[in-house]
Design an enzyme around this catalytic site. Structure first.
Site, PDB file in Angstrom:
ATOM      1  N   ASP A  93       0.814  -1.215   0.000  1.00 34.45           N
ATOM      2  CA  ASP A  93       0.000   0.000   0.000  1.00 34.45           C
ATOM      3  C   ASP A  93       0.848   1.266   0.000  1.00 34.45           C
ATOM      4  OD1 ASP A  93       0.965  -0.516   2.533  1.00 34.45           O
ATOM      5  OD2 ASP A  93      -0.987  -0.816   3.449  1.00 34.45           O
ATOM      6  N   ASP A 163      -7.496  -1.924  14.297  1.00 37.22           N
ATOM      7  CA  ASP A 163      -8.878  -2.225  13.888  1.00 37.22           C
ATOM      8  C   ASP A 163      -8.959  -3.515  13.065  1.00 37.22           C
ATOM      9  OD1 ASP A 163      -7.811  -1.523  11.441  1.00 37.22           O
ATOM     10  OD2 ASP A 163      -9.061   0.246  11.138  1.00 37.22           O
ATOM     11  N   HIS A 165      -7.093  -4.308  10.419  1.00 42.54           N
ATOM     12  CA  HIS A 165      -6.804  -4.238   8.977  1.00 42.54           C
ATOM     13  C   HIS A 165      -5.506  -4.948   8.622  1.00 42.54           C
ATOM     14  CE1 HIS A 165      -4.685  -0.068   9.614  1.00 42.54           C
ATOM     15  NE2 HIS A 165      -3.757  -0.993   9.524  1.00 42.54           N
ATOM     16  N   GLU A 170      -9.561  -1.625   5.551  1.00 43.22           N
ATOM     17  CA  GLU A 170     -10.230  -1.235   6.789  1.00 43.22           C
ATOM     18  C   GLU A 170     -11.494  -2.075   6.993  1.00 43.22           C
ATOM     19  OE1 GLU A 170      -8.410   0.281   8.586  1.00 43.22           O
ATOM     20  OE2 GLU A 170      -7.961   2.364   8.102  1.00 43.22           O
TER      21      GLU A 170
HETATM   22  C1  F6R Z   1       1.160  -0.860   5.939  1.00 46.15           C
HETATM   23  C2  F6R Z   1       0.274  -1.944   6.358  1.00 46.15           C
HETATM   24  C3  F6R Z   1      -0.550  -1.784   7.591  1.00 46.15           C
HETATM   25  C4  F6R Z   1       0.336  -1.860   8.840  1.00 46.15           C
HETATM   26  C5  F6R Z   1      -0.514  -1.770  10.106  1.00 46.15           C
HETATM   27  C6  F6R Z   1       0.312  -1.875  11.380  1.00 46.15           C
HETATM   28  O1  F6R Z   1       1.891  -1.264   4.816  1.00 46.15           O
HETATM   29  O2  F6R Z   1       0.218  -2.937   5.705  1.00 46.15           O
HETATM   30  O3  F6R Z   1      -1.501  -2.800   7.640  1.00 46.15           O
HETATM   31  O4  F6R Z   1       1.034  -3.052   8.818  1.00 46.15           O
HETATM   32  O5  F6R Z   1      -1.201  -0.550  10.104  1.00 46.15           O
HETATM   33  O6  F6R Z   1       1.183  -0.790  11.457  1.00 46.15           O
HETATM   34  P1  F6R Z   1       2.253  -0.711  12.642  1.00 46.15           P
HETATM   35  O7  F6R Z   1       3.187  -1.824  12.433  1.00 46.15           O
HETATM   36  O8  F6R Z   1       2.911   0.628  12.457  1.00 46.15           O
HETATM   37  O9  F6R Z   1       1.482  -0.829  13.912  1.00 46.15           O
END
Ligand code: F6R
Length: 290
Positions: A93, A163, A165, A170
């Site tokens: 992403d 959440d 994801h 989301e």
């Molecule tokens: C970003 C992604 C998101 C993050 C998630 C956790 O490429 O895939 O799903 O992995 O938001 O982020 P952190 O590791 O910063 O808590």
């Protein structure tokens, strides 16, 4: 021809994969002592995958959970001659609308923390481009096509949002979704605020691979660390499969491992079972662990 609804497509996908691989395995849960052990284990899995298949198609995530993994892979590259020259990467992403070169764009973060320190050729690195555009459908379709024409993703590394994801899928994302623009929840925007300046508004949208895209990866490694992720881990691993928790879709993947530290595993009901299942997997089907 009648159009199949996403649920039907997903069932088809799951059944198809059962037939193709012969077994529909459950999600393995590997609980580590702490973040350091989690990062070392994640790096071991990725490095072994690269050693077995030099031109590994590797799906990558951004975020603080991935940092230890990337540091450890850089160390292995420098000290243990881990060669990534033929690896091809696809990032999950990218934020929409950050100025090019913004230090918090996922492109900048990935180069700063990982790509600049290892030997993956630039032309093998793929990240979605978050420049606002009026042809998202075409652009996202092309990203999917790049993945497909590279032969699909062999190993997809994922982080987990509070959440639930994965990527930026989301809650309420279709379980059959493909790469597309996605509005971020308030929770995600607030979680990401820590990376931005005091007077800077974090992005409210991103381009992300879909859950359907992620489910097509041959192997999936979900990483989660810290008490703040405990609720999401329990919902993803032991809750019902639901669009309200995108990561729960991984329960239907034939080769998914959740690699979580003790704090993130705190709300799991079947911790003792997972440890025994992991031991048994080491004896019976060690290939699943790489
Ligand atoms: C970003 C992604 C998101 C993050 C998630 C956790 O490429 O895939 O799903 O992995 O938001 O982020 P952190 O590791 O910063 O808590």
């Amino acid at each position: 021809m009648r159009k199949a609804c996403p649920g039907v497509l997903l069932r088809y996908h799951v059944e198809h994969e059962r037939v193709r691989s012969g077994v529909a395995a459950n999600m393995l849960v590997h609980i580590t002592k702490d973040f350091e052990e989690l990062s070392r284990e994640a790096a071991r899995v990725v490095a072994n995958a690269i050693r077995k298949k030099h031109d590994l198609r590797l799906g990558l995530a951004t975020g603080s959970t991935q940092l230890g993994l990337y540091q450890e892979l850089v160390r292995m590259h420098r000290q243990e001659q881990l060669d990534l020259a033929r690896v091809v990467t696809f990032n999950l992403d990218e934020y929409i609308g950050l100025p090019s070169g913004h230090p918090q764009s996922f492109r900048s973060v990935m180069f700063r923390d990982f790509f600049d320190h290892i030997n993956i050729p630039r032309e093998n690195i793929h990240l979605p481009d978050g420049t606002p555009r009026n042809d998202y459908e075409q652009y996202c379709g092309e990203y999917e096509e790049e993945i497909r024409s590279a032969g699909g993703i062999d190993l997809q590394v994922l982080g987990l949002g509070k959440d639930g994801h994965i990527g930026f899928n989301e809650p309420t994302s279709s379980l059959a979704s493909r790469t597309r623009p996605k509005t971020l929840t308030r929770q995600t925007v607030e979680d990401n605020r820590r990376f931005f300046g005091a007077n800077e508004e974090p992005p409210h949208a991103a381009i992300t691979m879909g859950i359907g895209t992620i489910l097509e990866a041959r192997r999936v490694l979900l990483l989660a660390s810290g008490a703040a992720k405990a609720r999401a881990v329990a919902l993803a691993v032991e809750g019902p499969v639901t669009a309200s928790v995108s990561a729960s879709a991984l329960q239907m993947h034939r080769n998914a491992t959740a690699l979580v530290d003790r704090e993130a595993a705190a709300n799991l009901l079947h911790r003792e079972y997972y440890e025994r299942a992991l031991e048994m997997t080491r004896k019976l089907t060690p290939g699943r662990l790489w």
